[in-house]
Scaffold this active site. Sequence first.
Site, PDB file in Angstrom:
ATOM      1  N   LYS A 180      79.557  78.175  45.458  1.00  0.00           N
ATOM      2  CA  LYS A 180      78.260  77.889  46.973  1.00  0.00           C
ATOM      3  C   LYS A 180      80.415  77.536  47.788  1.00  0.00           C
ATOM      4  O   LYS A 180      81.212  76.463  46.949  1.00  0.00           O
ATOM      5  CB  LYS A 180      78.545  76.848  47.140  1.00  0.00           C
TER       6      LYS A 180
ATOM      7  N   GLY B  62      84.572  72.983  42.419  1.00  0.00           N
ATOM      8  CA  GLY B  62      84.435  72.337  43.203  1.00  0.00           C
ATOM      9  C   GLY B  62      83.460  73.239  44.090  1.00  0.00           C
ATOM     10  O   GLY B  62      83.174  73.070  45.365  1.00  0.00           O
ATOM     11  N   LEU B  63      83.129  74.595  43.217  1.00  0.00           N
ATOM     12  CA  LEU B  63      82.372  75.431  43.858  1.00  0.00           C
ATOM     13  C   LEU B  63      81.148  75.956  43.368  1.00  0.00           C
ATOM     14  O   LEU B  63      80.168  76.367  43.673  1.00  0.00           O
ATOM     15  CB  LEU B  63      83.255  77.102  43.621  1.00  0.00           C
ATOM     16  N   GLY B  64      80.742  74.268  42.757  1.00  0.00           N
ATOM     17  CA  GLY B  64      79.123  74.569  42.433  1.00  0.00           C
ATOM     18  C   GLY B  64      78.517  75.322  40.880  1.00  0.00           C
ATOM     19  O   GLY B  64      77.939  76.053  41.159  1.00  0.00           O
TER      20      GLY B  64
ATOM     21  N   SER C   6      76.173  74.316  38.547  1.00  0.00           N
ATOM     22  CA  SER C   6      74.407  73.993  39.423  1.00  0.00           C
ATOM     23  C   SER C   6      74.082  75.128  39.598  1.00  0.00           C
ATOM     24  O   SER C   6      73.132  74.783  39.267  1.00  0.00           O
ATOM     25  CB  SER C   6      74.553  72.985  40.440  1.00  0.00           C
TER      26      SER C   6
ATOM     27  N   ASP D 244      73.104  68.895  42.865  1.00  0.00           N
ATOM     28  CA  ASP D 244      73.489  69.953  43.889  1.00  0.00           C
ATOM     29  C   ASP D 244      72.596  71.433  43.092  1.00  0.00           C
ATOM     30  O   ASP D 244      72.428  72.859  43.704  1.00  0.00           O
ATOM     31  CB  ASP D 244      75.046  70.947  43.381  1.00  0.00           C
TER      32      ASP D 244
END
Length: 295
Positions: A15, A100-102, A105, A138
């Site tokens: 994301k 930071g792109l998940g 999660s 997240d």
Amino acid sequence: MNKLPATIEIHAPAKVNLGLEVHGRRPDGYHEISTIFCTIDSCDTLLLHAHAEPGLHCKTPGVAEHDNLILEALRELRSYCQVEHGLSIDVVKRIPIAAGLGGASSNAAAALIAANELWGTGLELAELKILAGQVGSDVPFFLSGGAAYGTGRGDTLYSLKFPMETRFVLVSPSIEIQGKTPGLYADLQAPDFSDGDRVRTQAHRLIAGSSLDPELLGNAFTRPLYDRLPHLAALPALMHDSGASIVALSGAGPTHYAVVESDSMARRIARELRRRLGTSARVFVAAPIPARYHG
Ligand code: C5P
């Protein structure tokens, strides 16, 4: 009764955060945030194989340490539904790790969806969301994905429309930041906090079918990230010099992205960024993808 599948392959998309505001600390140690999430077509792939023995195994080298959220998610589902069987999991990692792109999660959410089918536990999305929230803030978003306005810990979600022709040029610097997410949350100071107005306004624009307002893409982690790693502060200018007009930070970084109107322009900018950055960053083009579930 239908026979349960023995193996499932499932994609776990990355994301970007289209703006991220942090309002302040909560008594439980988490922070209240406002953000817009958008899944993109850069994906990891999980292969889950059910077996009768009780163990949970992830054999993929490198993933066991970084993506243990998969195993955490499976343990949550197994104890909630009192499942006796086990699973082995292989992951094809394509999403840059801790960027930071998940990725972690998203892997956890995909594992929950797949195991819910493999084990025949049949939980509804609302129940999976509760388990997902226990695994990470997240993770609930990634059960559905698409574009969503997230508040609370990032786990109260409202789905949004998003212009699918948009392209992102992502730049993931090849650096590892120890304890990044909790560390950067802890580094936040009063001037980094804001009331969520910008993200809310952006969400309303998307609901109305308007384009993204670049002025509303600010990210509260920018200041603490650049304080820790001053060389990253030069990245937005380098991206602008390479042809990007809109540049923002995703999650707690260090991935920055450009928002671009066409595929050909995105590829041109990516080529130039690869030339300038060499091996110091991974540069790739991605498109938004729709949600897995509706309603
Ligand atoms: O929820 P998750 O496990 O991903 O969060 C990791 C850490 O990031 C938390 O332990 C907390 O320190 C911080 N965090 C926060 N507020 C949020 C999300 C995460 O303070 N909304």
